[in-house]
Design a protein around this motif. Structure first.
Motif, short mmCIF file in Angstrom:
data_model
loop_
_atom_site.label_atom_id
_atom_site.label_comp_id
_atom_site.label_asym_id
_atom_site.label_seq_id
_atom_site.Cartn_x
_atom_site.Cartn_y
_atom_site.Cartn_z
N ARG A 72 -28.53 -6.13 -5.20
CA ARG A 72 -29.08 -6.86 -4.05
C ARG A 72 -28.03 -7.16 -3.00
O ARG A 72 -28.35 -7.41 -1.86
CB ARG A 72 -29.74 -8.17 -4.53
N MET A 73 -26.75 -7.16 -3.40
CA MET A 73 -25.69 -7.46 -2.42
C MET A 73 -25.54 -6.35 -1.38
O MET A 73 -24.93 -6.55 -0.33
CB MET A 73 -24.37 -7.70 -3.13
N GLY A 74 -26.03 -5.15 -1.72
CA GLY A 74 -26.17 -4.15 -0.69
C GLY A 74 -25.05 -3.14 -0.51
O GLY A 74 -25.30 -2.05 -0.06
N LYS A 75 -23.80 -3.50 -0.86
CA LYS A 75 -22.70 -2.57 -0.57
C LYS A 75 -22.80 -1.26 -1.36
O LYS A 75 -22.47 -0.19 -0.86
CB LYS A 75 -21.36 -3.25 -0.89
N ILE A 76 -23.26 -1.38 -2.59
CA ILE A 76 -23.33 -0.19 -3.44
C ILE A 76 -24.36 0.82 -2.90
O ILE A 76 -24.23 2.02 -3.12
CB ILE A 76 -23.58 -0.57 -4.92
N GLN A 77 -25.35 0.30 -2.15
CA GLN A 77 -26.36 1.20 -1.55
C GLN A 77 -25.67 2.19 -0.61
O GLN A 77 -26.01 3.36 -0.55
CB GLN A 77 -27.40 0.43 -0.72
N GLU A 78 -24.68 1.66 0.11
CA GLU A 78 -23.95 2.49 1.08
C GLU A 78 -23.19 3.61 0.34
O GLU A 78 -23.21 4.77 0.75
CB GLU A 78 -22.98 1.58 1.84
N ARG B 35 -23.83 7.64 0.67
CA ARG B 35 -22.71 8.50 1.09
C ARG B 35 -22.41 9.59 0.06
O ARG B 35 -22.12 10.73 0.40
CB ARG B 35 -21.47 7.64 1.34
N LEU B 36 -22.48 9.23 -1.24
CA LEU B 36 -22.12 10.20 -2.28
C LEU B 36 -23.34 10.99 -2.78
O LEU B 36 -23.22 11.82 -3.67
CB LEU B 36 -21.48 9.48 -3.48
N ASN B 37 -24.50 10.65 -2.18
CA ASN B 37 -25.73 11.29 -2.65
C ASN B 37 -25.90 11.08 -4.15
O ASN B 37 -26.25 12.00 -4.90
CB ASN B 37 -25.70 12.79 -2.30
N ALA B 38 -25.63 9.85 -4.57
CA ALA B 38 -25.68 9.49 -5.98
C ALA B 38 -26.77 8.45 -6.19
O ALA B 38 -26.65 7.33 -5.69
CB ALA B 38 -24.34 8.91 -6.42
N PRO B 39 -27.83 8.80 -6.91
CA PRO B 39 -28.91 7.84 -7.13
C PRO B 39 -28.40 6.55 -7.77
O PRO B 39 -27.44 6.58 -8.55
CB PRO B 39 -29.86 8.57 -8.07
N LEU B 40 -29.06 5.45 -7.44
CA LEU B 40 -28.66 4.13 -7.90
C LEU B 40 -29.75 3.59 -8.83
O LEU B 40 -30.91 3.52 -8.43
CB LEU B 40 -28.52 3.24 -6.66
N ILE B 41 -29.37 3.23 -10.05
CA ILE B 41 -30.34 2.69 -11.00
C ILE B 41 -29.82 1.35 -11.51
O ILE B 41 -28.72 1.29 -12.08
CB ILE B 41 -30.56 3.67 -12.19
#
Ligand code: NAI
Length: 269
Positions: free
Chosen positions: A47-53, A57-63
């Motif tokens: 929820r802090m948002g930075k990891i979304q960026e 950028r790395l085209n790496a899905p976030l789970i």
């Protein structure tokens, strides 16, 4: 520079919170070396948002996954295999948190409920992750699993508090599970013991910036930066280190081998 050391490899990186996080650097290096990765962190960190960026950028899905929840870990492992198209070649566990440290409780006045949480988040989560991966047959043969640790597991650093005991447990879990994962699946398990590093987790420790300077002076090569730690992780995930397992590997500019450095005492050499 990329040597494509991780070409065709699939991995999961835990613990990238912001650009200072060691895992952030590891994620960047793994992708630049040709790997495809899934990023994960606790739902609150997402929820802090930075990891979304970083994810875009790395085209790496976030789970999202709370590393203390078996259900979350199983979901993470199965979704990652589905997204990446096969079993995993590497996993980085880069997770640490102590409520005793956060709330200023000293080692001789610990809150034991907090202590259980410290162990669960910072050490037992490593066991839960590997037990889930083994049961689900989620790792490729000759895969590599790493966790990040600190030398307070072996020596006394008073302000490291209950995290010292958590790191001792983490390293022991790495060794013990390394036996089982190696015998059953030819998967290697190691811990990397990193220099003090200016990150959210690191700077939560009392007196951290003074200690950072002390360790820097004590180490012949100086403190190892996060970026170099990431390079070491890449080497450990690559096929060049296939026979290294059940080790606690110091990545600390030589700190762990020092007794006394004249530089600390400002003595002329
Ligand atoms: P960091 O604060 O950037 O990373 C810690 C991560 O743990 C964060 O991303 C946080 O969201 C995650 N986390 C906390 N609770 C979680 C949970 N329940 N489930 C999933 N994730 C959770 O700090 P840093 O320094 O990059 O820490 C990474 C690892 O490196 C930790 O194991 C730390 O103990 C270790 N380490 C750090 C050193 C330092 O001086 N910064 C030195 C040696 C080891």
């Amino acid at each position: 520079m990329s040597n494509n050391l991780l070409a065709n490899k699939r991995g999961i990186i835990f613990g990238a919170l912001d650009e200072q996080s060691i895992a952030w650097h590891v994620a960047e290096k793994c992708v630049s070396q040709g790997a495809r990765i899934v990023l994960t962190n606790a739902p609150v960190a997402l929820r802090m948002g930075k990891i979304q960026e970083l994810s875009s950028r790395l085209n790496a899905p976030l789970i999202g996954a709370d590393a203390t929840s078996l259900e979350d870990l199983e979901n993470l492992l199965s979704q990652s295999m589905e997204i990446l198209g096969g079993k995993l070649d590497f996993i980085l566990h880069s997770i640490g948190m102590s409520l005793n440290v956060r709330k200023g409780k000293t080692y001789t006045d610990l809150n034991y409920e907090f202590l259980q949480k410290t162990y669960d988040i910072s050490a037992i989560s490593f066991h839960k992750l590997m037990q889930s991966a083994l049961k689900m047959d989620a790792m490729e043969e000759w895969g590599s699993i790493l966790a990040l640790t600190y030398i307070a597991a072996q020596r006394v650093f008073p302000d490291y508090n209950d995290m010292a005991d958590a790191k001792a447990l983490l390293e022991s879990i790495g060794r013990s599970f390394g036996y089982h994962f190696g015998t059953q699946k030819k998967v290697r398990v190691n811990t990397i013991s990193q220099s003090p590093t200016m990150t959210t987790a690191g700077s939560g420790v009392k007196g951290f910036s003074e200690f950072f300077g002390y360790a820097d002076k004590m180490s012949p090569l100086g403190n190892a930066p996060a970026e170099n730690c990431a390079n070491y992780c890449v080497a450990m995930f690559s096929d060049l280190t296939r026979m290294v397992t059940m080790q606690n590997l110091y990545h600390d500019g030589g700190f762990s081998a020092m007794g006394m450095n004249p530089a600390i005492l400002n003595l002329n050499q």
